[in-house]
Design a protein around this motif. Structure first.
Motif, PDB file in Angstrom:
ATOM      1  N   TYR A  20      -6.234   6.864  -7.887  1.00  0.00           N
ATOM      2  CA  TYR A  20      -7.459   7.613  -7.568  1.00  0.00           C
ATOM      3  C   TYR A  20      -7.190   8.704  -6.542  1.00  0.00           C
ATOM      4  CZ  TYR A  20      -9.779   3.697  -9.925  1.00  0.00           C
ATOM      5  OH  TYR A  20     -10.165   2.756 -10.853  1.00  0.00           O
ATOM      6  N   VAL A  21      -6.197   8.466  -5.689  1.00  0.00           N
ATOM      7  CA  VAL A  21      -5.850   9.443  -4.640  1.00  0.00           C
ATOM      8  C   VAL A  21      -5.168  10.678  -5.242  1.00  0.00           C
ATOM      9  CG1 VAL A  21      -4.287   9.792  -2.654  1.00  0.00           C
ATOM     10  CG2 VAL A  21      -5.701   7.733  -2.780  1.00  0.00           C
TER      11      VAL A  21
ATOM     12  N   ASP B 209      -3.852  -4.370  -9.238  1.00  0.00           N
ATOM     13  CA  ASP B 209      -4.884  -4.250  -8.203  1.00  0.00           C
ATOM     14  C   ASP B 209      -4.432  -3.518  -6.950  1.00  0.00           C
ATOM     15  OD1 ASP B 209      -6.793  -5.413  -9.748  1.00  0.00           O
ATOM     16  OD2 ASP B 209      -6.465  -7.452  -9.007  1.00  0.00           O
TER      17      ASP B 209
ATOM     18  N   TYR C 207       0.838  -1.208   0.000  1.00  0.00           N
ATOM     19  CA  TYR C 207       0.000   0.000   0.000  1.00  0.00           C
ATOM     20  C   TYR C 207       0.870   1.255   0.000  1.00  0.00           C
ATOM     21  CZ  TYR C 207      -4.127  -2.855   1.112  1.00  0.00           C
ATOM     22  OH  TYR C 207      -5.144  -3.768   1.066  1.00  0.00           O
TER      23      TYR C 207
ATOM     24  N   LYS D  15      -4.034   0.451  -7.842  1.00  0.00           N
ATOM     25  CA  LYS D  15      -5.097   1.268  -8.435  1.00  0.00           C
ATOM     26  C   LYS D  15      -5.509   2.430  -7.534  1.00  0.00           C
ATOM     27  CE  LYS D  15      -7.625  -1.977 -11.012  1.00  0.00           C
ATOM     28  NZ  LYS D  15      -8.712  -2.911 -11.013  1.00  0.00           N
ATOM     29  N   GLN D  16      -5.714   2.097  -6.238  1.00  0.00           N
ATOM     30  CA  GLN D  16      -6.236   3.104  -5.294  1.00  0.00           C
ATOM     31  C   GLN D  16      -5.354   4.345  -5.258  1.00  0.00           C
ATOM     32  OE1 GLN D  16      -5.677  -0.040  -4.698  1.00  0.00           O
ATOM     33  NE2 GLN D  16      -7.475  -1.029  -3.808  1.00  0.00           N
TER      34      GLN D  16
END
Length: 459
Positions: free
Chosen positions: A429-430, A422, A359, A425-426
Protein backbone atom coordinates in the motif's frame (compact mmCIF):
# COMPACT_ATOMS: atom_id res chain seq x y z
CA UNK A 1 23.47 19.71 -15.17
CA UNK A 2 26.65 17.68 -15.71
CA UNK A 3 26.29 13.96 -16.27
CA UNK A 4 30.00 13.38 -16.76
CA UNK A 5 31.82 11.08 -14.38
CA UNK A 6 33.83 13.20 -11.92
CA UNK A 7 37.51 12.36 -11.88
CA UNK A 8 38.09 12.82 -8.16
CA UNK A 9 36.70 9.43 -7.03
CA UNK A 10 39.60 7.04 -6.46
CA UNK A 11 39.86 3.64 -8.14
CA UNK A 12 41.02 1.94 -4.95
CA UNK A 13 39.02 -1.31 -5.11
CA UNK A 14 41.12 -4.28 -6.22
CA UNK A 15 39.85 -7.52 -7.80
CA UNK A 16 39.81 -9.34 -4.44
CA UNK A 17 37.72 -6.49 -2.94
CA UNK A 18 35.17 -6.63 -5.79
CA UNK A 19 34.86 -10.44 -5.54
CA UNK A 20 34.20 -10.25 -1.80
CA UNK A 21 31.84 -7.25 -2.12
CA UNK A 22 29.83 -9.40 -4.56
CA UNK A 23 29.75 -12.20 -2.00
CA UNK A 24 28.96 -9.79 0.82
CA UNK A 25 25.91 -8.57 -1.09
CA UNK A 26 24.67 -12.13 -1.51
CA UNK A 27 25.17 -13.43 2.03
CA UNK A 28 23.57 -11.45 4.81
CA UNK A 29 20.74 -11.46 7.30
CA UNK A 30 18.34 -12.81 4.66
CA UNK A 31 20.16 -16.14 4.88
CA UNK A 32 21.13 -16.17 8.54
CA UNK A 33 17.96 -14.75 10.11
CA UNK A 34 15.30 -14.30 7.40
CA UNK A 35 15.61 -17.98 6.39
CA UNK A 36 13.62 -18.88 9.55
CA UNK A 37 10.59 -17.11 8.04
CA UNK A 38 11.00 -18.80 4.64
CA UNK A 39 11.43 -22.25 6.22
CA UNK A 40 8.14 -21.68 8.07
CA UNK A 41 6.39 -20.89 4.77
CA UNK A 42 7.90 -23.51 2.45
CA UNK A 43 9.51 -26.20 4.60
CA UNK A 44 12.21 -28.19 2.77
CA UNK A 45 10.97 -26.73 -0.57
CA UNK A 46 12.79 -23.55 0.46
CA UNK A 47 15.81 -24.89 -1.45
CA UNK A 48 13.83 -24.66 -4.71
CA UNK A 49 12.69 -21.12 -3.77
CA UNK A 50 16.34 -19.99 -3.62
CA UNK A 51 17.10 -21.65 -6.97
CA UNK A 52 14.11 -19.89 -8.65
CA UNK A 53 14.91 -16.50 -7.10
CA UNK A 54 18.63 -16.97 -7.79
CA UNK A 55 18.08 -17.53 -11.53
CA UNK A 56 16.05 -14.30 -11.84
CA UNK A 57 18.60 -12.32 -9.79
CA UNK A 58 21.45 -13.68 -11.93
CA UNK A 59 19.67 -12.47 -15.11
CA UNK A 60 19.08 -9.01 -13.59
CA UNK A 61 22.74 -8.84 -12.55
CA UNK A 62 23.80 -9.70 -16.10
CA UNK A 63 21.64 -6.81 -17.37
CA UNK A 64 23.33 -4.43 -14.93
CA UNK A 65 26.74 -5.93 -15.75
CA UNK A 66 26.22 -5.37 -19.47
CA UNK A 67 25.82 -1.62 -18.83
CA UNK A 68 28.49 -1.38 -16.05
CA UNK A 69 31.19 -2.97 -18.22
CA UNK A 70 30.29 -0.73 -21.18
CA UNK A 71 30.24 2.43 -19.01
CA UNK A 72 31.89 1.92 -15.58
CA UNK A 73 30.62 4.89 -13.55
CA UNK A 74 29.88 5.60 -9.89
CA UNK A 75 26.14 5.67 -9.23
CA UNK A 76 25.47 2.72 -11.51
CA UNK A 77 21.91 2.16 -12.66
CA UNK A 78 20.66 5.61 -11.59
CA UNK A 79 23.15 7.05 -14.13
CA UNK A 80 22.03 4.58 -16.84
CA UNK A 81 18.31 5.18 -16.16
CA UNK A 82 18.93 8.92 -16.38
CA UNK A 83 20.89 8.66 -19.61
CA UNK A 84 18.89 6.02 -21.52
CA UNK A 85 15.37 6.20 -20.09
CA UNK A 86 14.75 9.78 -18.95
CA UNK A 87 15.15 12.34 -16.18
CA UNK A 88 12.41 11.05 -13.87
CA UNK A 89 13.44 7.35 -14.09
CA UNK A 90 17.02 8.43 -13.22
CA UNK A 91 15.75 10.51 -10.31
CA UNK A 92 13.43 7.71 -9.12
CA UNK A 93 15.94 4.84 -9.37
CA UNK A 94 18.69 6.81 -7.61
CA UNK A 95 16.56 7.97 -4.69
CA UNK A 96 14.77 4.63 -4.43
CA UNK A 97 18.06 2.70 -4.32
CA UNK A 98 19.30 5.01 -1.59
CA UNK A 99 16.04 4.58 0.36
CA UNK A 100 16.18 0.80 -0.13
CA UNK A 101 19.66 0.50 1.31
CA UNK A 102 18.73 2.79 4.22
CA UNK A 103 15.94 0.30 5.04
CA UNK A 104 18.24 -2.72 4.53
CA UNK A 105 20.84 -1.06 6.77
CA UNK A 106 18.17 -0.58 9.44
CA UNK A 107 17.19 -4.27 9.17
CA UNK A 108 20.84 -5.31 9.54
CA UNK A 109 21.32 -3.07 12.58
CA UNK A 110 18.18 -4.63 14.10
CA UNK A 111 19.60 -8.12 13.51
CA UNK A 112 22.88 -7.05 15.19
CA UNK A 113 20.95 -6.43 18.41
CA UNK A 114 19.33 -9.89 18.20
CA UNK A 115 22.70 -11.63 17.73
CA UNK A 116 24.45 -9.72 20.54
CA UNK A 117 21.63 -10.93 22.83
CA UNK A 118 22.87 -14.50 22.34
CA UNK A 119 25.84 -13.66 24.61
CA UNK A 120 24.45 -10.66 26.49
CA UNK A 121 20.68 -11.09 26.96
CA UNK A 122 20.49 -8.01 29.19
CA UNK A 123 21.85 -5.58 26.54
CA UNK A 124 18.94 -3.77 24.79
CA UNK A 125 18.90 -4.10 20.96
CA UNK A 126 19.18 -0.35 20.46
CA UNK A 127 22.46 -0.12 22.43
CA UNK A 128 24.22 -2.73 20.24
CA UNK A 129 22.83 -1.05 17.10
CA UNK A 130 24.17 2.36 18.14
CA UNK A 131 27.69 1.10 19.00
CA UNK A 132 28.15 -0.66 15.63
CA UNK A 133 26.61 2.23 13.69
CA UNK A 134 29.35 4.58 15.02
CA UNK A 135 32.20 2.09 14.37
CA UNK A 136 31.22 1.24 10.76
CA UNK A 137 30.57 4.89 9.86
CA UNK A 138 34.06 5.85 11.08
CA UNK A 139 35.66 3.10 8.95
CA UNK A 140 33.80 4.30 5.83
CA UNK A 141 34.96 7.88 6.35
CA UNK A 142 38.63 6.81 6.16
CA UNK A 143 38.96 5.89 2.44
CA UNK A 144 37.54 3.48 -0.14
CA UNK A 145 40.39 1.02 0.42
CA UNK A 146 39.48 0.82 4.12
CA UNK A 147 35.89 -0.06 3.16
CA UNK A 148 37.21 -2.68 0.70
CA UNK A 149 39.47 -4.22 3.37
CA UNK A 150 36.65 -4.33 5.95
CA UNK A 151 34.35 -6.00 3.43
CA UNK A 152 37.06 -8.41 2.29
CA UNK A 153 37.62 -9.76 5.81
CA UNK A 154 33.94 -9.72 6.75
CA UNK A 155 33.18 -11.81 3.65
CA UNK A 156 36.14 -14.19 4.25
CA UNK A 157 34.72 -14.96 7.73
CA UNK A 158 31.22 -15.55 6.29
CA UNK A 159 32.41 -17.80 3.48
CA UNK A 160 34.78 -19.85 5.66
CA UNK A 161 32.06 -20.33 8.26
CA UNK A 162 29.36 -21.42 5.82
CA UNK A 163 31.74 -23.84 4.12
CA UNK A 164 32.80 -25.14 7.55
CA UNK A 165 29.16 -25.51 8.56
CA UNK A 166 28.37 -27.41 5.35
CA UNK A 167 31.31 -29.79 5.99
CA UNK A 168 30.27 -30.26 9.66
CA UNK A 169 26.67 -30.82 8.56
CA UNK A 170 27.73 -33.49 6.05
CA UNK A 171 29.78 -35.22 8.77
CA UNK A 172 26.77 -35.18 11.10
CA UNK A 173 24.52 -36.60 8.37
CA UNK A 174 26.76 -39.60 7.80
CA UNK A 175 28.26 -40.16 11.26
CA UNK A 176 25.15 -39.25 13.22
CA UNK A 177 24.32 -37.06 16.19
CA UNK A 178 24.95 -38.72 19.57
CA UNK A 179 25.69 -41.97 17.74
CA UNK A 180 22.43 -41.85 15.74
CA UNK A 181 22.55 -41.24 11.97
CA UNK A 182 20.25 -38.41 10.92
CA UNK A 183 19.41 -39.62 7.41
CA UNK A 184 17.66 -37.63 4.69
CA UNK A 185 14.12 -38.42 5.87
CA UNK A 186 13.83 -35.05 7.69
CA UNK A 187 13.24 -33.58 4.21
CA UNK A 188 9.88 -35.32 3.83
CA UNK A 189 8.63 -36.95 7.07
CA UNK A 190 7.26 -33.72 8.59
CA UNK A 191 4.43 -33.11 6.14
CA UNK A 192 6.29 -33.82 2.89
CA UNK A 193 8.78 -31.82 0.81
CA UNK A 194 6.03 -29.21 0.17
CA UNK A 195 4.37 -29.23 3.64
CA UNK A 196 2.34 -26.07 2.90
CA UNK A 197 1.72 -26.97 -0.76
CA UNK A 198 2.80 -24.92 -3.74
CA UNK A 199 1.16 -21.84 -2.15
CA UNK A 200 3.65 -21.89 0.74
CA UNK A 201 6.45 -22.26 -1.81
CA UNK A 202 5.28 -19.19 -3.79
CA UNK A 203 4.86 -17.08 -0.64
CA UNK A 204 8.40 -17.95 0.46
CA UNK A 205 9.75 -16.33 -2.74
CA UNK A 206 8.99 -12.90 -1.22
CA UNK A 207 11.37 -13.37 1.73
CA UNK A 208 13.88 -15.12 -0.56
CA UNK A 209 14.02 -11.99 -2.72
CA UNK A 210 14.86 -9.91 0.37
CA UNK A 211 17.91 -12.17 0.83
CA UNK A 212 19.17 -11.01 -2.57
CA UNK A 213 18.49 -7.31 -1.96
CA UNK A 214 21.76 -5.41 -2.25
CA UNK A 215 23.41 -7.77 -4.70
CA UNK A 216 23.28 -4.89 -7.24
CA UNK A 217 26.10 -3.32 -5.21
CA UNK A 218 28.54 -4.88 -7.72
CA UNK A 219 27.38 -2.28 -10.26
CA UNK A 220 27.88 0.60 -7.79
CA UNK A 221 31.55 -0.37 -7.35
CA UNK A 222 32.27 0.09 -11.09
CA UNK A 223 33.33 3.72 -10.63
CA UNK A 224 36.01 2.78 -8.07
CA UNK A 225 37.18 -0.58 -9.46
CA UNK A 226 40.77 -0.70 -10.75
CA UNK A 227 39.83 -2.84 -13.78
CA UNK A 228 36.01 -2.90 -14.13
CA UNK A 229 36.01 -4.63 -17.58
CA UNK A 230 37.65 -7.67 -16.01
CA UNK A 231 36.48 -7.73 -12.37
CA UNK A 232 32.75 -6.98 -12.82
CA UNK A 233 31.97 -9.83 -15.31
CA UNK A 234 33.90 -12.26 -13.10
CA UNK A 235 32.01 -11.20 -9.95
CA UNK A 236 28.59 -11.37 -11.67
CA UNK A 237 29.20 -14.75 -13.32
CA UNK A 238 30.04 -16.24 -9.94
CA UNK A 239 26.75 -15.05 -8.38
CA UNK A 240 24.81 -18.14 -9.50
CA UNK A 241 27.05 -20.84 -8.09
CA UNK A 242 27.50 -18.86 -4.89
CA UNK A 243 23.74 -18.83 -4.39
CA UNK A 244 23.59 -22.59 -5.03
CA UNK A 245 26.41 -23.39 -2.59
CA UNK A 246 25.71 -20.90 0.16
CA UNK A 247 21.92 -20.78 0.18
CA UNK A 248 20.76 -24.08 -1.28
CA UNK A 249 23.67 -26.12 0.14
CA UNK A 250 23.60 -24.65 3.66
CA UNK A 251 19.80 -24.79 4.04
CA UNK A 252 19.52 -28.33 2.63
CA UNK A 253 22.05 -29.62 5.14
CA UNK A 254 20.39 -27.71 7.97
CA UNK A 255 17.00 -29.29 7.26
CA UNK A 256 18.47 -32.79 6.90
CA UNK A 257 20.06 -32.67 10.37
CA UNK A 258 17.14 -30.90 12.10
CA UNK A 259 13.33 -31.01 11.57
CA UNK A 260 12.26 -27.89 9.63
CA UNK A 261 9.12 -27.43 11.77
CA UNK A 262 11.17 -26.90 14.95
CA UNK A 263 13.09 -23.87 13.64
CA UNK A 264 11.99 -20.71 15.51
CA UNK A 265 12.35 -16.98 14.98
CA UNK A 266 14.21 -16.01 18.20
CA UNK A 267 17.65 -15.82 16.57
CA UNK A 268 19.56 -17.29 13.66
CA UNK A 269 18.22 -20.77 12.70
CA UNK A 270 21.84 -21.89 12.18
CA UNK A 271 22.84 -20.95 15.73
CA UNK A 272 19.68 -22.51 17.21
CA UNK A 273 20.14 -25.82 15.42
CA UNK A 274 23.76 -26.35 16.42
CA UNK A 275 23.03 -25.50 20.06
CA UNK A 276 19.97 -27.81 20.10
CA UNK A 277 21.84 -30.80 18.69
CA UNK A 278 24.42 -30.41 21.44
CA UNK A 279 27.28 -28.54 19.74
CA UNK A 280 27.38 -25.25 21.69
CA UNK A 281 30.89 -24.34 20.44
CA UNK A 282 29.65 -24.49 16.82
CA UNK A 283 26.65 -22.37 17.82
CA UNK A 284 28.87 -19.72 19.48
CA UNK A 285 31.21 -19.60 16.46
CA UNK A 286 28.23 -19.30 14.13
CA UNK A 287 26.87 -16.41 16.17
CA UNK A 288 30.14 -14.55 15.52
CA UNK A 289 29.58 -15.26 11.83
CA UNK A 290 25.96 -14.10 11.66
CA UNK A 291 26.97 -10.94 13.53
CA UNK A 292 29.80 -10.42 11.01
CA UNK A 293 27.33 -10.97 8.14
CA UNK A 294 24.95 -8.31 9.45
CA UNK A 295 27.84 -5.86 9.96
CA UNK A 296 29.14 -6.64 6.47
CA UNK A 297 25.83 -5.73 4.82
CA UNK A 298 25.56 -2.63 7.01
CA UNK A 299 29.11 -1.68 5.96
CA UNK A 300 28.11 -2.08 2.30
CA UNK A 301 24.94 -0.08 2.95
CA UNK A 302 26.85 2.93 4.28
CA UNK A 303 29.32 2.64 1.37
CA UNK A 304 26.72 2.44 -1.41
CA UNK A 305 24.39 5.05 0.10
CA UNK A 306 27.20 7.58 0.24
CA UNK A 307 28.06 6.88 -3.43
CA UNK A 308 24.43 7.00 -4.60
CA UNK A 309 23.80 10.36 -2.87
CA UNK A 310 27.04 11.65 -4.41
CA UNK A 311 25.92 10.48 -7.87
CA UNK A 312 22.48 12.10 -7.41
CA UNK A 313 24.16 15.39 -6.43
CA UNK A 314 26.45 15.25 -9.50
CA UNK A 315 23.37 14.71 -11.72
CA UNK A 316 21.68 17.69 -10.06
CA UNK A 317 19.06 15.41 -8.47
CA UNK A 318 20.23 16.16 -4.92
CA UNK A 319 21.64 19.37 -3.33
CA UNK A 320 25.05 20.20 -4.82
CA UNK A 321 26.86 20.34 -1.46
CA UNK A 322 26.43 16.53 -1.15
CA UNK A 323 28.80 16.09 -4.14
CA UNK A 324 31.77 17.31 -2.09
CA UNK A 325 34.53 14.75 -1.56
CA UNK A 326 37.18 14.84 1.11
CA UNK A 327 40.92 14.73 0.27
CA UNK A 328 40.81 10.90 0.06
CA UNK A 329 38.01 10.94 -2.55
CA UNK A 330 35.33 9.83 -0.05
CA UNK A 331 31.79 11.35 -0.34
CA UNK A 332 31.88 12.52 3.29
CA UNK A 333 28.51 14.33 3.41
CA UNK A 334 26.64 11.51 1.62
CA UNK A 335 28.00 8.97 4.12
CA UNK A 336 27.16 11.11 7.18
CA UNK A 337 23.59 11.81 5.99
CA UNK A 338 23.00 8.09 5.27
CA UNK A 339 24.47 7.02 8.60
CA UNK A 340 22.38 9.60 10.49
CA UNK A 341 19.20 8.28 8.88
CA UNK A 342 19.90 4.68 9.91
CA UNK A 343 19.72 6.01 13.48
CA UNK A 344 15.95 5.63 12.98
CA UNK A 345 16.54 1.86 13.36
CA UNK A 346 18.08 2.50 16.77
CA UNK A 347 14.98 4.51 17.72
CA UNK A 348 12.57 1.85 16.36
CA UNK A 349 14.37 -0.87 18.33
CA UNK A 350 13.96 1.26 21.41
CA UNK A 351 10.23 1.89 20.80
CA UNK A 352 9.06 -1.47 19.39
CA UNK A 353 11.72 -4.12 20.14
CA UNK A 354 11.09 -7.50 18.50
CA UNK A 355 8.77 -6.38 15.67
CA UNK A 356 11.09 -4.18 13.66
CA UNK A 357 12.78 -6.79 11.44
CA UNK A 358 9.73 -8.08 9.50
CA UNK A 359 8.34 -4.53 8.98
CA UNK A 360 11.67 -3.35 7.58
CA UNK A 361 11.99 -6.50 5.48
CA UNK A 362 8.64 -5.89 3.74
CA UNK A 363 9.50 -2.27 2.84
CA UNK A 364 12.96 -3.37 1.64
CA UNK A 365 11.42 -5.98 -0.71
CA UNK A 366 9.18 -3.34 -2.34
CA UNK A 367 12.08 -0.90 -2.78
CA UNK A 368 14.30 -3.70 -4.16
CA UNK A 369 11.61 -4.68 -6.69
CA UNK A 370 11.55 -1.06 -7.96
CA UNK A 371 15.38 -1.15 -8.27
CA UNK A 372 15.37 -4.43 -10.19
CA UNK A 373 12.50 -3.38 -12.47
CA UNK A 374 14.36 -0.15 -13.30
CA UNK A 375 17.53 -2.15 -14.16
CA UNK A 376 15.50 -4.45 -16.48
CA UNK A 377 13.70 -1.61 -18.30
CA UNK A 378 16.84 0.57 -18.48
CA UNK A 379 18.71 -2.36 -20.04
CA UNK A 380 16.01 -2.60 -22.77
CA UNK A 381 16.37 1.17 -23.42
CA UNK A 382 20.18 0.87 -23.36
CA UNK A 383 20.06 -1.82 -26.09
CA UNK A 384 17.66 0.31 -28.17
CA UNK A 385 20.02 3.29 -27.93
CA UNK A 386 23.01 1.15 -28.93
CA UNK A 387 21.27 -0.19 -32.05
CA UNK A 388 23.71 -2.18 -34.20
CA UNK A 389 26.54 -1.21 -31.85
CA UNK A 390 25.01 -3.65 -29.33
CA UNK A 391 26.69 -6.48 -31.27
CA UNK A 392 30.05 -5.19 -30.01
CA UNK A 393 29.06 -5.32 -26.31
CA UNK A 394 31.64 -7.29 -24.35
CA UNK A 395 29.35 -8.70 -21.61
CA UNK A 396 25.90 -9.44 -23.08
CA UNK A 397 22.74 -10.48 -21.22
CA UNK A 398 21.82 -14.07 -22.20
CA UNK A 399 18.45 -14.40 -23.99
CA UNK A 400 17.87 -10.63 -24.36
CA UNK A 401 15.11 -9.30 -24.59
CA UNK A 402 13.04 -12.35 -23.55
CA UNK A 403 14.88 -12.78 -20.27
CA UNK A 404 14.11 -9.11 -19.49
CA UNK A 405 10.36 -9.77 -19.92
CA UNK A 406 10.54 -12.99 -17.91
CA UNK A 407 12.27 -11.21 -15.00
CA UNK A 408 9.67 -8.39 -15.08
CA UNK A 409 6.77 -10.88 -14.88
CA UNK A 410 8.48 -12.57 -11.91
CA UNK A 411 8.78 -9.22 -10.07
CA UNK A 412 5.08 -8.42 -10.68
CA UNK A 413 4.25 -11.84 -9.19
CA UNK A 414 6.37 -11.01 -6.08
CA UNK A 415 4.34 -7.81 -5.46
CA UNK A 416 1.06 -9.74 -5.93
CA UNK A 417 2.25 -12.39 -3.42
CA UNK A 418 3.06 -9.71 -0.83
CA UNK A 419 -0.69 -8.96 -0.63
CA UNK A 420 -1.20 -12.48 0.76
CA UNK A 421 1.27 -12.13 3.69
CA UNK A 422 -0.14 -10.17 6.65
CA UNK A 423 3.15 -8.66 7.80
CA UNK A 424 3.92 -7.45 4.24
CA UNK A 425 0.59 -6.12 2.97
CA UNK A 426 1.19 -2.61 4.34
CA UNK A 427 4.38 -2.23 2.29
CA UNK A 428 2.45 -2.76 -0.98
CA UNK A 429 0.00 0.00 0.00
CA UNK A 430 2.97 2.30 0.66
CA UNK A 431 4.35 1.74 -2.88
CA UNK A 432 2.11 4.21 -4.85
CA UNK A 433 2.58 6.87 -2.13
CA UNK A 434 6.36 6.43 -2.27
CA UNK A 435 6.38 6.86 -6.07
CA UNK A 436 4.13 9.93 -5.66
CA UNK A 437 6.58 11.43 -3.09
CA UNK A 438 9.45 10.91 -5.58
CA UNK A 439 7.38 12.43 -8.39
CA UNK A 440 6.62 15.53 -6.27
CA UNK A 441 10.31 15.76 -5.34
CA UNK A 442 11.22 15.60 -9.03
CA UNK A 443 8.67 18.31 -9.90
CA UNK A 444 9.99 20.55 -7.09
CA UNK A 445 13.53 20.09 -8.43
CA UNK A 446 12.43 21.01 -11.99
CA UNK A 447 10.55 24.09 -10.68
CA UNK A 448 13.64 25.23 -8.74
CA UNK A 449 15.82 24.77 -11.87
CA UNK A 450 13.51 26.83 -14.12
CA UNK A 451 13.28 29.54 -11.42
CA UNK A 452 17.09 29.66 -11.21
CA UNK A 453 17.31 29.89 -15.04
CA UNK A 454 14.73 32.70 -15.11
CA UNK A 455 16.67 34.53 -12.37
CA UNK A 456 19.97 34.27 -14.26
CA UNK A 457 18.32 35.53 -17.49
CA UNK A 458 16.81 38.49 -15.62
CA UNK A 459 20.21 39.31 -14.13
Amino acid sequence: MGMSEPGSMQRGLKNRHIQMIALGGAIGTGLFYGSAETIKLAGPAITLSYVAGGVVIFLIMRMLGEMSVDEPVSGSFSYYAYKYWGEFPGFLSGWNYWFNYIIVSMAELTAVGIYVNYWFPAVPHWVSALVFLVLITMANLANVKMYGEFEFWFAIIKVAAILGMIVLGILLIFTGINGRATGFHNLWIHGGFFPNGTWGFFQSLVVVMFSFGGIELIGITAGEAENPQKTIPRAINQVMWRILIFYVGALSIMMIIYPWNKVGLDGSPFVQIFSKIGIPAAAAILNVVVLTAALSVYNSGIYSNGRMLYSLAVQGNAPRFIARLNRKGVPLIGILISSALTLVAVLLNYLIPGKVFMYLLSVAVIAAVINWASIIITNLKFRQAKGKEAEKLVFKTPGHPWTNYLALVFLVMIIALMFTIDSMKQAVYVLPFWILVLWLGFKAKKAAESKARAGSRAA
